[in-house]
Design a protein around this motif. Structure first.
Motif, mmCIF file in Angstrom:
data_model
loop_
_atom_site.group_PDB
_atom_site.id
_atom_site.type_symbol
_atom_site.label_atom_id
_atom_site.label_comp_id
_atom_site.label_asym_id
_atom_site.label_seq_id
_atom_site.Cartn_x
_atom_site.Cartn_y
_atom_site.Cartn_z
ATOM 1 N N ILE A 111 3.058 2.355 3.102
ATOM 2 C CA ILE A 111 2.309 2.482 4.352
ATOM 3 C C ILE A 111 2.160 1.088 4.938
ATOM 4 N N VAL A 112 2.847 0.834 6.056
ATOM 5 C CA VAL A 112 2.815 -0.493 6.677
ATOM 6 C C VAL A 112 1.519 -0.707 7.428
ATOM 7 N N SER A 113 1.035 0.315 8.168
ATOM 8 C CA SER A 113 -0.197 0.184 8.948
ATOM 9 C C SER A 113 -0.786 1.565 9.169
ATOM 10 N N GLY A 114 -2.100 1.561 9.517
ATOM 11 C CA GLY A 114 -2.791 2.797 9.853
ATOM 12 C C GLY A 114 -3.708 3.313 8.774
ATOM 13 N N LEU A 115 -3.649 2.740 7.552
ATOM 14 C CA LEU A 115 -4.429 3.268 6.442
ATOM 15 C C LEU A 115 -4.986 2.123 5.621
ATOM 16 N N LEU A 173 0.852 -1.179 0.000
ATOM 17 C CA LEU A 173 0.000 0.000 0.000
ATOM 18 C C LEU A 173 0.893 1.236 0.000
ATOM 19 N N THR A 174 0.645 2.170 -0.901
ATOM 20 C CA THR A 174 1.506 3.338 -1.028
ATOM 21 C C THR A 174 0.688 4.618 -1.123
ATOM 22 N N VAL A 175 1.342 5.700 -0.730
ATOM 23 C CA VAL A 175 0.825 7.049 -0.927
ATOM 24 C C VAL A 175 1.999 7.901 -1.394
ATOM 25 N N GLU A 187 -16.834 17.500 3.651
ATOM 26 C CA GLU A 187 -16.594 18.683 2.832
ATOM 27 C C GLU A 187 -15.644 19.621 3.542
ATOM 28 N N ARG A 188 -14.489 19.844 2.979
ATOM 29 C CA ARG A 188 -13.431 20.701 3.526
ATOM 30 C C ARG A 188 -13.002 20.265 4.917
ATOM 31 N N THR A 189 -13.272 19.005 5.259
ATOM 32 C CA THR A 189 -12.910 18.468 6.567
ATOM 33 C C THR A 189 -11.932 17.312 6.378
ATOM 34 N N PHE A 190 -10.873 17.305 7.201
ATOM 35 C CA PHE A 190 -9.814 16.316 7.059
ATOM 36 C C PHE A 190 -9.416 15.811 8.442
ATOM 37 N N ARG A 191 -9.163 14.522 8.507
ATOM 38 C CA ARG A 191 -8.860 13.873 9.781
ATOM 39 C C ARG A 191 -7.429 13.356 9.762
ATOM 40 N N ARG A 192 -6.740 13.603 10.872
ATOM 41 C CA ARG A 192 -5.377 13.095 11.016
ATOM 42 C C ARG A 192 -5.434 11.596 11.276
ATOM 43 N N VAL A 193 -4.612 10.839 10.548
ATOM 44 C CA VAL A 193 -4.508 9.393 10.739
ATOM 45 C C VAL A 193 -3.038 9.044 10.887
ATOM 46 N N ASP A 194 -2.674 8.517 12.053
ATOM 47 C CA ASP A 194 -1.289 8.108 12.278
ATOM 48 C C ASP A 194 -0.985 6.859 11.454
#
Length: 494
Positions: free
Chosen positions: A465-469, A423-425, A445-452
Motif C-alpha cells: 500500500i503506497v498511500s491511503g492507509l 506497508l502491506t495488506v 460495530e458491523r460498520t465499514f468505510r471505503r478507503v481509496d
C-alpha cells in the motif's frame, strides 16, 4: 444561397439562447438566486453528507454473518519486487537419458512400455550380441589364466620359503636325520635333491678328513693322505655353499617370475572385464549359482539392458525380434520427481541476472490454476542467445506427486532487487471499481468505510500500500467483495 442562410440561422439561435440565460439569472423576479444566496451552500453540504454516507456500509446482523467478514491489520513487512517471465517445464538433464544399444544385435525380449515405473538395475530388454559373447568368452579365458598364474605363484613362493629354511639348516650343520625329519613333507621342487646331495658329500668329506687327522697323530697315515682328505673336505664345503647360493637365487627368481606372470594375467583379466563393461554400459555382476549347476546355462551372447536409475519409461523405440545397431536409442528414461523450468531473461528483466544458485523462484502454470510451486535456481546462463536476445535461466522444481509434466507452459516469478520494508495488506483485501482501488476499514460495530488506496508491488498474498492507509488499520479480507456489492446497491437506491 442555401449555404449562407443555414449558418445565419444557427448563429441567431445561439445568441438568443445565451441572452435568455443571462436574463433569467439576473432578473429580480427570477427563481434562480444570485451567487450570494444561501441556497447553493445548503446544496453543497447536503452533497458532502450524501458522499460520506455512500462510502460507509453498515450490515445487519444476518448479513454480517452471511458475509463471513474477516479482519487483518495493515502492517509493515519486508516485500520484494518480482518480475514474471514466460517459461516451459522440461526434463532434468541430469535425470533424463536415452538408453542406447551398446552393441549390435537382435532384441530377444522387451519388458517395458511407456509409462512404466522402473528401479535402478531393472532389466528393460534382452539383446543377443555375438560381440558381447566373444568378449565374455575372453573374460573366462583370462580368469582361467589368472587362476593358473596365481597357483604357480603360490607354488613358487612356497618353494622359496622352504629353500630358505633348508639352507639355513644346512649352514648351521644340523644332523641329516633332523633335516630329513623336519623337511620331509615340504615342497622343494628340484632343489631338495641338489641341496641334500651336496650336504651329504660335505658330511662324508668332513668325516673322512676327521678320521685321517686322528690316525695321523700316531704316524700311521702319510702327510699326503692327510692333505688329500683336507682338500676333499674343502671342495665339498665349497660345492655345498655354491649349491645353497644357486638354490636361493633360482628359487627367488622363479618366485619373482611367477609373481610377474600373475600380475600380467590379472591386468589382462581386468582389461577383458572393462571391455565387457564398455559394451554393456554397466558393470556386470556374475550371478551366484549352486556348485552343481551348469555354468554354461546362460548364453554368453545374452545382454541385459538395465535401467541406470529409477524413473519412468518415456519412450520405447523398438519391439522384440528387431535388429538394432550399436548406438541406437532403445528407450528414453526420465526421473520426473524433479523437473526443470526454463525461462528467458530479457533486457527488461536484466536485474534478475543477479540471482544465484539456490535462490527461490515461484512457478505457476495454467494447467493447474491457483497452484504455486517453489523452484530453486540451478544456474543462470552467461551468454546472450542471438536468436532470442535473452539469457537462459534453469530452476529445479520438485514434482513428487507427478502433477507437472515436461512441456507445460509456465510463468516464472523472479525476485528482483533488494527487499524493502513497506506497508502491506493481503491482496484479497483490495477491490476495485471503475479503475479505483480501495479497501474496507472497520469503522464501528458491523460498520465499514471505503478507503481509496494506491497499490505497489505484490509478493505472494501480500500487496504493498503506497498511500491511503495507516499502519494498524483493520481491513476486511474475507467478505470485501460482499461489502463492495452492498455499497454499490446503496448507491443505486439513492
Amino acid at each position: 444561397m442555401k449555404k449562407r442562410i443555414l449558418p445565419a440561422i444557427v448563429f441567431l439561435v445561439v445568441v438568443a439562447g445565451g441572452g435568455y440565460l443571462v436574463w433569467s439569472r439576473w432578473s429580480p423576479g427570477s427563481d434562480v438566486a444570485g451567487p450570494d444566496a444561501a441556497g447553493p451552500a445548503e446544496s453543497v453540504a447536503t452533497a458532502e453528507e450524501t458522499t460520506s454516507a455512500a462510502e460507509t456500509v453498515t450490515l445487519p446482523e444476518g448479513k454480517y454473518r452471511a458475509a463471513g467478514i474477516e479482519l487483518v491489520e495493515a502492517n509493515r513487512r519486508m516485500l520484494q519486487h518480482h518480475h514474471v517471465v514466460p517459461g516451459r517445464l522440461a526434463y532434468d538433464d541430469r535425470r533424463h537419458v536415452e538408453v542406447k544399444a551398446a552393441t549390435a544385435g537382435i532384441l530377444s525380449d522387451v519388458r517395458v512400455k511407456p509409462g512404466d515405473r522402473v528401479q535402478t538395475g531393472d532389466v528393460l530388454a534382452t539383446l543377443s550380441s555375438p560381440e558381447v559373447g566373444s568378449a565374455r568368452a575372453d573374460v573366462k579365458l583370462r580368469e582361467s589364466e589368472y587362476a593358473l598364474a596365481t597357483r604357480r605363484l603360490e607354488w613358487a613362493g612356497e618353494i622359496w620359503s622352504n629353500v630358505q629354511g633348508l639352507v639355513d639348516a644346512l649352514q648351521h650343520r644340523r644332523p641329516m636325520g633332523e633335516i630329513e625329519r623336519d623337511f620331509e613333507n615340504r615342497t622343494f621342487g628340484d632343489y631338495r635333491e641338489e641341496l641334500v646331495a651336496a650336504y651329504s658329500r660335505f658330511l662324508l668329506a668332513e668325516s673322512l678328513a676327521a678320521g685321517v687327522e686322528s690316525v695321523a697323530r700316531t704316524g700311521s697315515v702319510s702327510q699326503r693322505m692327510l692333505s688329500e682328505r683336507a682338500s676333499e673336505r674343502q671342495s665339498a664345503e665349497a660345492s655345498l655353499k655354491a649349491a645353497c647360493e644357486q638354490a636361493l637365487f633360482d628359487a627367488r627368481q622363479q618366485r619373482d617370475q611367477a609373481e610377474m606372470a600373475a600380475e600380467d594375467a590379472r591386468r589382462r583379466l581386468e582389461i577383458a572385464r572393462h571391455h565387457v563393461t564398455a559394451l554393456l554400459g554397466y558393470e556386470e555382476v556374475e550371478p551366484k549359482r549352486p556348485a552343481d549347476s551348469d555354468a554354461t546355462a546362460r548364453p554368453l551372447s545374452l545382454v541385459e539392458v538395465q535401467a541406470p536409475f529409477s524413473g519412468t519409461i518415456e519412450q520405447r523405440m523398438f519391439s522384440a525380434t528387431e535388429r538394432v545397431a550399436q548406438g541406437e536409442s532403445l528407450f528414453v528414461l526420465a526421473d520426473t520427481s524433479r523437473l526443470w523450468v526454463r525461462a528467458d531473461i530479457r533486457e527488461q528483466d536484466w536485474d534478475a541476472l543477479n540471482l544465484e544458485e539456490s535462490d527461490e523462484v515461484i512457478v505457476e502454470t495454467p494447467a493447474i490454476p491457483g497452484a504455486r510451486f517453489t523452484g530453486t535456481v540451478y544456474y543462470v546462463g552467461r551468454e546472450v542467445d542471438p536468436e532470442t536476445n535473452a539469457v537462459g535461466l534453469i530452476a529445479a522444481l520438485g514434482n513428487g506427486d507427478g502433477q507437472l509434466r515436461p512441456g507445460l507452459f509456465a510463468r516464472v516469478v523472479l525476485p528482483v532487487g533488494e527487499p524493502r520494508e513497506v506497508l502491506t495488506v493481503p491482496a484479497a483485501a483490495v477491490v476495485d471499481h471503475e479503475g479505483a482501488a480501495f479497501v474496507f476499514v472497520e469503522a464501528g460495530e458491523r460498520t465499514f468505510r471505503r478507503v481509496d488506496v494506491e497499490t505497489g508491488d505484490q509478493d505472494g498474498e501480500w500487496l504493498e500500500i503506497v498511500s491511503g492507509l495507516e499502519p494498524g488499520a483493520r481491513v476486511v479480507t474475507s467478505g470485501a467483495f460482499y461489502l463492495k456489492s452492498e455499497l454499490l446497491l446503496e448507491g443505486e437506491e439513492e
